[in-house]
Design a protein around this motif. Structure first.
Motif, PDB file in Angstrom:
ATOM      1  N   GLN A  86      24.772  66.821  22.371  1.00 30.71           N
ATOM      2  CA  GLN A  86      24.926  68.161  21.820  1.00 30.71           C
ATOM      3  C   GLN A  86      25.785  69.050  22.720  1.00 30.71           C
ATOM      4  N   PRO A  87      26.573  69.932  22.106  1.00 34.23           N
ATOM      5  CA  PRO A  87      27.414  70.810  22.903  1.00 34.23           C
ATOM      6  C   PRO A  87      26.624  71.965  23.521  1.00 34.23           C
ATOM      7  N   LEU A  88      27.196  72.503  24.589  1.00 37.54           N
ATOM      8  CA  LEU A  88      26.691  73.719  25.238  1.00 37.54           C
ATOM      9  C   LEU A  88      25.182  73.672  25.452  1.00 37.54           C
ATOM     10  N   GLY A  89      24.481  74.719  25.040  1.00 39.16           N
ATOM     11  CA  GLY A  89      23.038  74.797  25.259  1.00 39.16           C
ATOM     12  C   GLY A  89      22.225  74.516  24.015  1.00 39.16           C
ATOM     13  N   ASN A  90      22.787  73.766  23.059  1.00 38.61           N
ATOM     14  CA  ASN A  90      22.059  73.484  21.815  1.00 38.61           C
ATOM     15  C   ASN A  90      20.687  72.892  22.067  1.00 38.61           C
ATOM     16  N   GLN A  91      20.596  71.941  22.983  1.00 36.58           N
ATOM     17  CA  GLN A  91      19.326  71.274  23.245  1.00 36.58           C
ATOM     18  C   GLN A  91      18.285  72.271  23.759  1.00 36.58           C
TER      19      GLN A  91
ATOM     20  N   VAL B 173      10.941  81.585  30.187  1.00 40.17           N
ATOM     21  CA  VAL B 173      11.121  80.252  29.615  1.00 40.17           C
ATOM     22  C   VAL B 173      12.547  79.868  29.942  1.00 40.17           C
ATOM     23  N   THR B 174      12.695  78.769  30.683  1.00 37.48           N
ATOM     24  CA  THR B 174      13.985  78.393  31.237  1.00 37.48           C
ATOM     25  C   THR B 174      14.103  76.876  31.380  1.00 37.48           C
ATOM     26  N   ALA B 175      15.333  76.415  31.552  1.00 34.51           N
ATOM     27  CA  ALA B 175      15.579  74.997  31.825  1.00 34.51           C
ATOM     28  C   ALA B 175      15.731  74.735  33.321  1.00 34.51           C
TER      29      ALA B 175
ATOM     30  N   SER C  11      19.551  79.013  32.002  1.00 37.15           N
ATOM     31  CA  SER C  11      19.837  78.892  33.437  1.00 37.15           C
ATOM     32  C   SER C  11      18.745  79.525  34.294  1.00 37.15           C
ATOM     33  N   GLY C  12      18.066  80.504  33.735  1.00 35.07           N
ATOM     34  CA  GLY C  12      17.077  81.245  34.521  1.00 35.07           C
ATOM     35  C   GLY C  12      17.710  82.178  35.534  1.00 35.07           C
ATOM     36  N   SER C  13      19.016  82.367  35.412  1.00 36.51           N
ATOM     37  CA  SER C  13      19.711  83.242  36.358  1.00 36.51           C
ATOM     38  C   SER C  13      20.684  84.196  35.661  1.00 36.51           C
ATOM     39  N   THR C  14      20.522  84.371  34.364  1.00 33.61           N
ATOM     40  CA  THR C  14      21.376  85.304  33.622  1.00 33.61           C
ATOM     41  C   THR C  14      21.213  86.696  34.232  1.00 33.61           C
ATOM     42  N   GLY C  15      22.314  87.268  34.688  1.00 33.24           N
ATOM     43  CA  GLY C  15      22.278  88.513  35.458  1.00 33.24           C
ATOM     44  C   GLY C  15      21.538  89.650  34.783  1.00 33.24           C
ATOM     45  N   GLY C  16      21.902  89.964  33.541  1.00 34.73           N
ATOM     46  CA  GLY C  16      21.274  91.077  32.839  1.00 34.73           C
ATOM     47  C   GLY C  16      19.796  90.858  32.598  1.00 34.73           C
TER      48      GLY C  16
ATOM     49  N   TYR D 213       8.889  75.620  31.763  1.00 35.45           N
ATOM     50  CA  TYR D 213      10.098  74.846  32.038  1.00 35.45           C
ATOM     51  C   TYR D 213      10.379  73.912  30.872  1.00 35.45           C
ATOM     52  N   LEU D 214      11.577  74.023  30.306  1.00 39.41           N
ATOM     53  CA  LEU D 214      12.027  73.107  29.259  1.00 39.41           C
ATOM     54  C   LEU D 214      13.047  72.150  29.869  1.00 39.41           C
ATOM     55  N   PRO D 215      12.703  70.871  29.999  1.00 31.87           N
ATOM     56  CA  PRO D 215      13.605  69.914  30.643  1.00 31.87           C
ATOM     57  C   PRO D 215      14.768  69.525  29.721  1.00 31.87           C
ATOM     58  N   THR D 216      15.683  70.470  29.533  1.00 35.39           N
ATOM     59  CA  THR D 216      16.800  70.283  28.613  1.00 35.39           C
ATOM     60  C   THR D 216      18.135  70.424  29.331  1.00 35.39           C
ATOM     61  N   ALA D 217      19.170  70.069  28.603  1.00 33.19           N
ATOM     62  CA  ALA D 217      20.528  70.330  29.070  1.00 33.19           C
ATOM     63  C   ALA D 217      20.899  71.759  28.701  1.00 33.19           C
ATOM     64  N   THR D 218      21.704  72.387  29.526  1.00 27.78           N
ATOM     65  CA  THR D 218      22.240  73.710  29.246  1.00 27.78           C
ATOM     66  C   THR D 218      23.767  73.599  29.264  1.00 27.78           C
ATOM     67  N   LYS D 219      24.427  74.715  29.023  1.00 33.63           N
ATOM     68  CA  LYS D 219      25.895  74.696  29.050  1.00 33.63           C
ATOM     69  C   LYS D 219      26.436  74.392  30.443  1.00 33.63           C
ATOM     70  N   LYS D 220      25.589  74.547  31.487  1.00 33.37           N
ATOM     71  CA  LYS D 220      26.043  74.308  32.866  1.00 33.37           C
ATOM     72  C   LYS D 220      26.070  72.832  33.238  1.00 33.37           C
ATOM     73  N   ARG D 221      25.295  72.010  32.549  1.00 37.86           N
ATOM     74  CA  ARG D 221      25.201  70.569  32.805  1.00 37.86           C
ATOM     75  C   ARG D 221      24.945  70.279  34.285  1.00 37.86           C
ATOM     76  N   LEU D 222      23.850  70.804  34.789  1.00 39.07           N
ATOM     77  CA  LEU D 222      23.456  70.580  36.179  1.00 39.07           C
ATOM     78  C   LEU D 222      22.950  69.151  36.363  1.00 39.07           C
ATOM     79  N   ALA D 223      22.909  68.704  37.594  1.00 42.10           N
ATOM     80  CA  ALA D 223      22.553  67.316  37.899  1.00 42.10           C
ATOM     81  C   ALA D 223      21.160  66.937  37.386  1.00 42.10           C
ATOM     82  N   HIS D 224      20.198  67.859  37.399  1.00 43.25           N
ATOM     83  CA  HIS D 224      18.836  67.527  36.969  1.00 43.25           C
ATOM     84  C   HIS D 224      18.655  67.551  35.449  1.00 43.25           C
ATOM     85  N   GLU D 225      19.687  67.974  34.713  1.00 40.62           N
ATOM     86  CA  GLU D 225      19.574  68.087  33.261  1.00 40.62           C
ATOM     87  C   GLU D 225      19.821  66.741  32.585  1.00 40.62           C
ATOM     88  N   PRO D 226      19.121  66.479  31.466  1.00 39.64           N
ATOM     89  CA  PRO D 226      19.297  65.196  30.780  1.00 39.64           C
ATOM     90  C   PRO D 226      20.630  65.113  30.048  1.00 39.64           C
TER      91      PRO D 226
END
Length: 187
Positions: A146-151, A112-114, A89-94, A129-142
């Protein structure tokens, strides 16, 4: 074709598509930052952190002084060091909070982020920038099967490996034998 064959082929095609669309100049800049760092500090939460531990091991084999943030033997970060933040996400709080602390200690930051517009990307000296899907499934993600952030995890692992190989070839000129000598022998 069996179901598992179809799944394996689809995952392989998805990862290939991601890797084809990565900005190789950014990865080279990242590798240059790795090479010029006094010490390298790897950080990531959850599965990104697990990929980071594998990356840290590869860097150690290549002769880098590297630490995983959060381990008991990790020293304080300072000027001349590189903090590597791994976050889909590039926004993980910790991770973001520790990146700010690294910046305050005058360390350089690599992310290194999506999400190229993420807080970590904006804070970093170099961002991959890795143009991947994350667990958030944002509009710009492919789309992905695969589940969650596997990609993201799989692509992250391969890109980090490529960065290590690049540093070995371009800066370290180490052989397989010298890398093998750094491998754990208390097994």
């Amino acid at each position: 074709m069996t179901d598992i064959t179809r799944i394996i082929q689809t995952v392989s095609q998805e990862i290939s598509g991601v890797l084809t669309n990565i900005d190789s100049q950014r990865v080279e800049q990242f590798a240059t930052h790795l090479n010029s760092a006094k010490r390298i500090f790897i950080d990531g939460e959850g599965r990104s952190g697990l990929m980071g531990k594998a990356f840290a091991m590869r860097l150690m084999h290549a002769g880098f002084e590297v630490y995983v943030v959060g381990e008991t033997i990790t020293p304080s970060i300072s000027k001349g060091d590189l903090y590597v933040a791994l976050s889909g996400s590039g926004s993980t709080g910790g991770t973001y909070t520790k990146a700010e602390k690294a910046r305050a200690a005058e360390a350089r930051i690599a992310a290194v982020t999506a999400n190229p517009e993420s807080p970590l990307s904006r804070l970093a000296d170099v961002s991959v920038y890795l143009p991947t899907a994350t667990k958030k499934r944002l509009a710009h993600e492919p789309a992905t099967i695969q589940p969650l952030g596997n990609q993201f995890d799989q692509s992250l692992h391969l890109v980090l490996d490529a960065a290590v190989i690049f540093t070995i070839e371009k800066f370290k000129h180490t052989s397989h034998e010298s890398l093998k000598q750094q491998h754990a022998n208390l097994e």
